[in-house]
Write an enzyme that holds these catalytic residues in place. Structure first.
Site, PDB file in Angstrom:
ATOM      1  N   TYR A   1      44.329  44.424  34.918  1.00 45.56           N
ATOM      2  CA  TYR A   1      43.836  42.900  35.491  1.00 45.56           C
ATOM      3  C   TYR A   1      44.299  42.049  34.682  1.00 45.56           C
ATOM      4  CZ  TYR A   1      41.890  46.109  38.786  1.00 45.56           C
ATOM      5  OH  TYR A   1      41.851  47.467  39.712  1.00 45.56           O
TER       6      TYR A   1
ATOM      7  N   CYS B   1      45.384  23.394  30.193  1.00 46.67           N
ATOM      8  CA  CYS B   1      44.635  22.032  30.494  1.00 46.67           C
ATOM      9  C   CYS B   1      43.664  22.162  31.592  1.00 46.67           C
ATOM     10  CB  CYS B   1      45.878  21.017  31.061  1.00 46.67           C
ATOM     11  SG  CYS B   1      45.294  19.396  31.079  1.00 46.67           S
TER      12      CYS B   1
HETATM   13  C1  LIG Z   1      41.513  47.721  43.083  1.00 45.33           C
HETATM   14  C2  LIG Z   1      41.230  48.940  43.724  1.00 45.33           C
HETATM   15  C3  LIG Z   1      41.005  50.215  43.192  1.00 45.33           C
HETATM   16  C4  LIG Z   1      40.875  50.436  41.669  1.00 45.33           C
HETATM   17  O1  LIG Z   1      39.630  49.804  41.396  1.00 45.33           O
HETATM   18  P1  LIG Z   1      39.313  49.946  39.732  1.00 45.33           P
HETATM   19  O2  LIG Z   1      38.214  49.244  39.604  1.00 45.33           O
HETATM   20  O3  LIG Z   1      40.365  49.447  38.777  1.00 45.33           O
HETATM   21  O4  LIG Z   1      39.170  51.497  39.386  1.00 45.33           O
HETATM   22  C5  LIG Z   1      41.193  51.037  44.044  1.00 45.33           C
HETATM   23  N1  LIG Z   1      41.117  51.193  45.309  1.00 45.33           N
HETATM   24  C6  LIG Z   1      41.379  50.121  46.008  1.00 45.33           C
HETATM   25  C7  LIG Z   1      41.517  50.150  47.380  1.00 45.33           C
HETATM   26  C8  LIG Z   1      41.237  48.905  45.423  1.00 45.33           C
HETATM   27  O5  LIG Z   1      41.694  47.688  45.838  1.00 45.33           O
END
Ligand SMILES: *Cc1c(COP(=O)(O)O)cnc(C)c1O
Length: 426
Positions: free
Chosen positions: A379, A350
Site C-alpha cells: 500500500y 501543499c
Molecule cells: C486487501 C485484501 C487482502 C489483503 O489484506 P492484507 O492485510 O494486505 O493481507 C486480502 N483479501 C481481500 C479481499 C482484500 O481486500
C-alpha cells in the site's frame, strides 16, 4: 543498528544496504525519490507464509503492490491472486498467474468486469444478491458457467484502524452472515453460476489472533449450514488475510495464525466429513517489509518542530496521512552516527497533513542527506498519486546485490497524458 526481523537490511561503512545493495549507490544511479524492493525478501516471505499452511492455496492480494515484476516473482513462487478490479486481473494474468488460481473480488463490479471474469475463466467472489443475478445473466449470455463464492460479512471487529477494518457489521463489504444461506439457495437455482466456495476478509494490519479464531468459527458455522440445510459441499473456504507486520514492536507470525485457525478448520471439516481447500489472501505480509522509500533532504527548518523537508510525501506514501500509520525512518548515509536530535519528516505536498514521521530521534540531519522510510512495500506505491503535479517515483528490484529498473520515473508527458485543450480554447 537493529533492523528487527528485517534480515534483508544491513549496514556497510555507515550506509544502509538492502539485499546486499548500498542505497547510496542506488540513489546515485536512479535518483530520488526511489522505491527499492528486495526480491529475495518477497520470496522468503511467501515461502514462510506458504510453509505455515502446507495444504492451503495462497492468493496474493494484488492491490498491496501490483508492480508486474512483483506479480511475476510471486507467479514463479506458485501464488494465485486476489484481484479487485479489471486492471488488477489484467496485470495478474499478464504476469503469468493462472486463471484457476485467481479470485475476482469487489463490492461494486461493473458489468464489463463480470464479463471479463467469465471470459478469462477466473472465479468470482459475489458481494450481493443483485450481483449474483447480474452475473448469472452475463454468464448465461456467454454460455459460460462461472464458479463463485459469496463474500461474507462475518461481523467480527479486529482491533485495527477503522479505515482498514472490513468485517464489521456496518462495513460495505460482503453479505451479512445471517443472509448468506439464502444467497447460496438462490445461486443453486440459477444458470451460469456454480457456488463452490465461501469467502471473507476481516481487515488489515491485525495484530491480535482472537478475531481470526472468531472469524474461522463463524465461517465453519456457515459451511456446516450449507452442508446440512442445502446439501452443498464446498470446494474451498477462503479466509482472506489481514495478518499485520511489525512496523514497530512485534506481530504474530504466519505460524501463529496457522495455530489459531487450522485446528478449528480441520476439526469442523472432519466432523462434517468434508475436505474443502483452505485459501488465504496475504498482501501486506508478503510485500510490506520488502521495500524502502528513499528520499533526499531539501531543507531543515527550526519552527514549532524541527522539520526535515524531503522530496517524497503522501503523493508517494499515503499511509501515515490516511491511517496515522508508523514507519521507521533512518538517515541512510549516517548509520554510524548517534541519534541525538529530534526531527519531524515532512513531504513537499501543499497540505499540512503531509507528514511522514513525527518527532523521531535521528543523527543530525543536513541538506543532501538520504532518508530511508522502511516497510513501504504494501500500500505504498500502489496508493501513489500525481497530486500537486508530482511525477511518480521509479521502482527498482534488487536481487542479490544487483538492481534493475522495474518502473521508470514518470515524465511531464505522463503527468499530462490523455489531457487536451479543446480546439475552441486555442
Ligand atoms: C486487501 C485484501 C487482502 C489483503 O489484506 P492484507 O492485510 O494486505 O493481507 C486480502 N483479501 C481481500 C479481499 C482484500 O481486500
Amino acid at each position: 543498528m537493529n533492523f528487527g526481523t528485517r534480515d534483508h537490511l544491513d549496514e556497510k561503512n555507515g550506509h544502509l544496504t538492502i539485499g546486499g545493495a548500498d542505497v547510496i549507490d542506488l540513489t546515485q544511479e536512479y535518483g530520488t525519490p526511489l522505491y527499492v524492493i528486495d526480491e529475495g525478501r518477497i520470496r522468503s516471505n511467501y515461502r514462510r507464509f506458504a510453509a505455515a499452511f502446507p495444504d492451503a492455496d495462497i492468493y496474493y492480494a494484488a492491490k498491496a503492490n501490483g508492480n508486474l515484476a512483483v506479480l511475476r516473482v510471486l507467479a514463479q513462487e506458485g501464488a494465485g491472486a486476489d484481484v479487485f478490479s479489471d486492471g488488477e486481473l489484467y496485470a495478474a494474468l499478464l504476469a503469468g498467474i493462472l486463471p484457476d488460481r485467481i479470485l475476482f473480488n469487489g463490492n461494486s463490479k461493473t458489468d464489463a468486469e463480470l464479463r471479463m471474469a467469465c471470459e478469462t475463466g477466473v472465479r468470482v467472489s459475489v458481494d450481493s444478491l443483485e450481483e449474483l443475478k447480474n452475473l448469472s445473466r452475463i454468464a448465461s449470455e456467454d454460455n459460460k458457467e462461472v464458479e463463485i463464492a459469496f463474500r461474507v460479512n462475518p461481523d467480527v471487529s479486529p482491533a485495527t484502524h477503522p479505515k482498514i477494518a472490513t468485517g464489521l457489521a456496518q462495513s460495505k463489504f460482503g453479505i451479512p452472515h445471517d443472509k448468506v444461506l439464502a444467497c447460496y439457495e438462490e445461486a443453486l437455482s440459477l444458470e451460469g453460476v456454480r457456488p463452490v466456495g465461501i469467502h471473507c476478509h476481516i481487515g488489515s494490519q491485525i495484530l491480535e489472533l482472537s478475531p481470526f479464531a472468531e472469524m474461522m468459527i463463524r465461517m465453519m458455522d456457515l459451511v456446516e449450514g450449507l452442508k446440512n440445510k442445502l446439501k452443498l459441499e464446498l470446494d474451498f473456504v477462503d479466509i482472506g488475510s489481514g495478518l499485520g507486520i511489525p512496523y514497530t514492536g512485534t506481530a504474530p507470525t504466519p505460524i501463529d495464525l496457522a495455530n489459531t485457525v487450522l485446528p478449528i478448520f480441520f476439526e469442523r471439516a472432519s466432523a462434517l466429513g468434508i475436505r474443502p481447500k483452505l485459501v488465504l489472501e496475504p498482501g501486506r505480509y508478503i510485500v510490506g517489509d520488502t521495500s524502502l522509500l528513499l528520499c533526499t533532504v531539501n531543507t531543515v527548518k527550526e519552527a514549532y518542530s524541527t522539520f526535515v523537508g524531503v522530496d517524497a510525501g503522501f503523493n508517494l506514501l499515503l499511509r501515515p496521512t490516511m491511517y496515522d500509520s508508523y514507519h521507521e525512518v533512518i538517515v541512510a548515509n549516517k548509520l554510524d552516527k548517534t541519534s541525538d536530535h529530534t526531527y519531524t519528516i515532512a513531504g513537499p505536498i501543499c497540505e499540512s497533513g503531509d507528514i511522514l514521521a513525527r518527532d523521531r530521534r535521528l543523527p543530525r540531519v543536513e541538506k543532501g542527506d538520504l532518508i530511508a522510510v522502511l516497510d513501504t512495500g504494501a500500500y505504498g506505491f500502489a496508493m501513489s498519486s500525481q497530486y500537486n503535479g508530482r511525477t511518480r517515483a521509479s521502482e527498482v528490484l534488487v536481487n542479490e546485490g544487483e538492481a534493475e529498473l522495474i518502473r521508470a520515473r514518470e515524465s511531464y508527458g505522463d503527468l499530462l497524458m490523455g489531457q487536451n485543450i479543446p480546439p475552441r480554447l486555442l
